[in-house]
Design a protein around this motif. Structure first.
Motif, mmCIF file in Angstrom:
data_model
loop_
_atom_site.group_PDB
_atom_site.id
_atom_site.type_symbol
_atom_site.label_atom_id
_atom_site.label_comp_id
_atom_site.label_asym_id
_atom_site.label_seq_id
_atom_site.Cartn_x
_atom_site.Cartn_y
_atom_site.Cartn_z
ATOM 1 N N UNK A 8 0.795 -1.222 0.000
ATOM 2 C CA UNK A 8 0.000 0.000 0.000
ATOM 3 C C UNK A 8 0.825 1.267 0.000
ATOM 4 N N UNK A 9 2.001 1.217 0.621
ATOM 5 C CA UNK A 9 2.860 2.411 0.687
ATOM 6 C C UNK A 9 3.424 2.785 -0.677
ATOM 7 N N UNK A 10 3.350 1.892 -1.647
ATOM 8 C CA UNK A 10 3.901 2.167 -2.975
ATOM 9 C C UNK A 10 2.914 2.888 -3.889
ATOM 10 N N UNK A 11 1.674 3.081 -3.433
ATOM 11 C CA UNK A 11 0.642 3.704 -4.262
ATOM 12 C C UNK A 11 0.286 5.077 -3.729
ATOM 13 N N UNK A 12 0.323 6.072 -4.623
ATOM 14 C CA UNK A 12 -0.100 7.427 -4.261
ATOM 15 C C UNK A 12 -0.881 8.014 -5.431
ATOM 16 N N UNK A 13 -1.440 9.189 -5.196
ATOM 17 C CA UNK A 13 -2.228 9.841 -6.237
ATOM 18 C C UNK A 13 -1.813 11.299 -6.338
ATOM 19 N N UNK A 14 -1.755 11.815 -7.562
ATOM 20 C CA UNK A 14 -1.443 13.223 -7.806
ATOM 21 C C UNK A 14 -2.735 13.951 -8.150
ATOM 22 N N UNK A 15 -2.961 15.094 -7.514
ATOM 23 C CA UNK A 15 -4.213 15.825 -7.682
ATOM 24 C C UNK A 15 -3.947 17.269 -8.074
ATOM 25 N N UNK A 16 -4.711 17.806 -9.040
ATOM 26 C CA UNK A 16 -4.566 19.228 -9.368
ATOM 27 C C UNK A 16 -5.030 20.111 -8.221
ATOM 28 N N UNK A 17 -4.579 21.326 -8.217
ATOM 29 C CA UNK A 17 -4.928 22.281 -7.167
ATOM 30 C C UNK A 17 -6.454 22.430 -7.066
ATOM 31 N N UNK A 18 -6.926 22.497 -5.829
ATOM 32 C CA UNK A 18 -8.345 22.732 -5.605
ATOM 33 C C UNK A 18 -9.209 21.499 -5.623
ATOM 34 N N UNK A 19 -8.610 20.328 -5.832
ATOM 35 C CA UNK A 19 -9.391 19.089 -5.859
ATOM 36 C C UNK A 19 -9.815 18.722 -4.449
#
Length: 359
Positions: A40-51
């Motif tokens: 689980x520590x190997x998974x992340x998500x990138x989010x645009x500003x304001x999400x």
């Protein structure tokens, strides 16, 4: 050592349509799958500003300063670095190579009139470059794979098919207030998506409804298109067409379950979630024999020719008169739709991720 994985979370900043719903289901499934493997520590998500934060619970890779296309093309590659980026919604950053890219369809190429000129031009320009840069290209049906290859996005041998799931509809609680608000009686009306996009082919349903006015068979159209939008597109609505407007997910489930049948006349479709969602809920579907629909519904739905209002009217009348036919296609359709589930789809995507991490 395998590369950590970053999900392109742009879909969480967008209106929820079919593509975004698929991305959400995949992200949710991947979180569960990574945790089950102790990674689980190997998974992340990138989010645009304001999400806005969501219930996904996937750690964010880094705060963002940009949004939209500038974020995806300029900031996301920096945030991702050497990690494996999984793009779930057709596009990703042009400068990041070795990614996983899901392209849902080739509609911008084969039905350009359905989109604004800037949007269509952008997709037709960027998709071949993204596919060339990607380590793996995925799509949602054999039909989409063949179309993407035919228009030159990528060779067919580079494109792998992972069918969507449709069982997310079972997690939604039905809200019958929409039926009450419109005075609809269960199992007396027919339901269809109400959109003026050219490839959705709503005109054939409107003309079929006109042939059913004397029969007093209601045809309910749901979605954002208003009476004025239909008029601007050249459609004159007969008296038996009911516009439900925008509905919540719960209201839509209730409308589907209350419908005599679900009508889906698209002239081309990369997958076609709505008729399979209806089938999973036990509602018979009538579809055009176009795009990916024959591949997915098999012979467990009724087919009506995309250019024949008379054929659609005939199929609707047949279902309106026969409870036995409704039960037959309702049960057969449910069994067919059960083949498309998110656990299986996510497992296939997870396998692709593991293979790509080793490249």
């Amino acid at each position: 050592m395998s590369r950590p994985v970053v999900i392109n979370g742009k879909f969480l900043s967008q209106k929820m349509t079919g593509v975004q719903r698929v991305a959400f289901a995949f992200a949710k499934g991947l979180k569960t799958r990574f945790e089950a493997d102790g990674r689980g520590h190997e998974l992340s998500i990138a989010l645009p500003k304001g999400t806005e934060p969501t219930e996904l619970g996937i750690p964010q890779v880094a705060p963002s300063r940009l949004k939209g296309v500038p974020w995806e093309q300029l900031e996301l590659p920096v945030q991702t670095g050497k990690r494996l980026l999984v793009n779930l919604c057709n596009v990703g950053p042009l400068t990041h190579k070795g990614d996983i890219l899901i392209i849902h369809d080739a509609q911008a190429f084969i039905s350009p009139q359905s989109y604004s000129k800037p949007f269509g031009t952008w997709y037709r320009t960027i998709l071949p470059h993204l596919a060339s840069n990607a380590a793996r290209v995925l799509t949602v049906s054999n039909y989409s794979r063949d179309c993407l290859a035919e228009v030159g996005v990528a060779p067919a041998e580079k494109i792998e098919v992972i069918h969507n799931g449709v069982d997310h509809i079972l997690d939604i609680r039905a809200d019958a207030t929409a039926l009450q608000r419109m005075g609809l009686t269960s199992k007396t009306y027919f339901l269809a998506p109400g959109t003026t996009q050219a490839h959705k082919n709503i005109g054939v349903i409107i003309e079929a409804a006109r042939r059913l006015e004397a029969d007093e068979i209601p045809v309910v159209l749901f979605g954002s298109a208003t009476a004025s939008a239909f008029a601007e597109a050249g459609y004159i609505l007969p008296s038996n067409v009911v516009l439900a407007g925008r509905v919540s997910d719960g209201e839509l489930r209730a409308l589907i379950e209350g419908a005599r049948a679900f009508l889906f006349p698209s002239a081309t479709e990369g997958f076609g979630l709505p008729p399979l969602e209806a089938m999973l809920l036990g509602t018979p579907a009538v579809v055009a024999p176009c795009g990916a629909l024959p591949e997915l519904v098999d012979d467990k739905a009724l087919f009506a020719q995309a250019d024949s209002p008379d054929d659609w009217a005939e199929k609707i009348r047949s279902l309106a008169r026969s409870d036995a036919q409704c039960r037959e296609f309702g049960m057969a359709g449910m069994r067919q739709a059960q083949k498309f589930n998110w656990e299986s789809a996510t497992e296939k995507l997870y396998r692709v991720i593991l293979e790509t991490q080793r490249l």
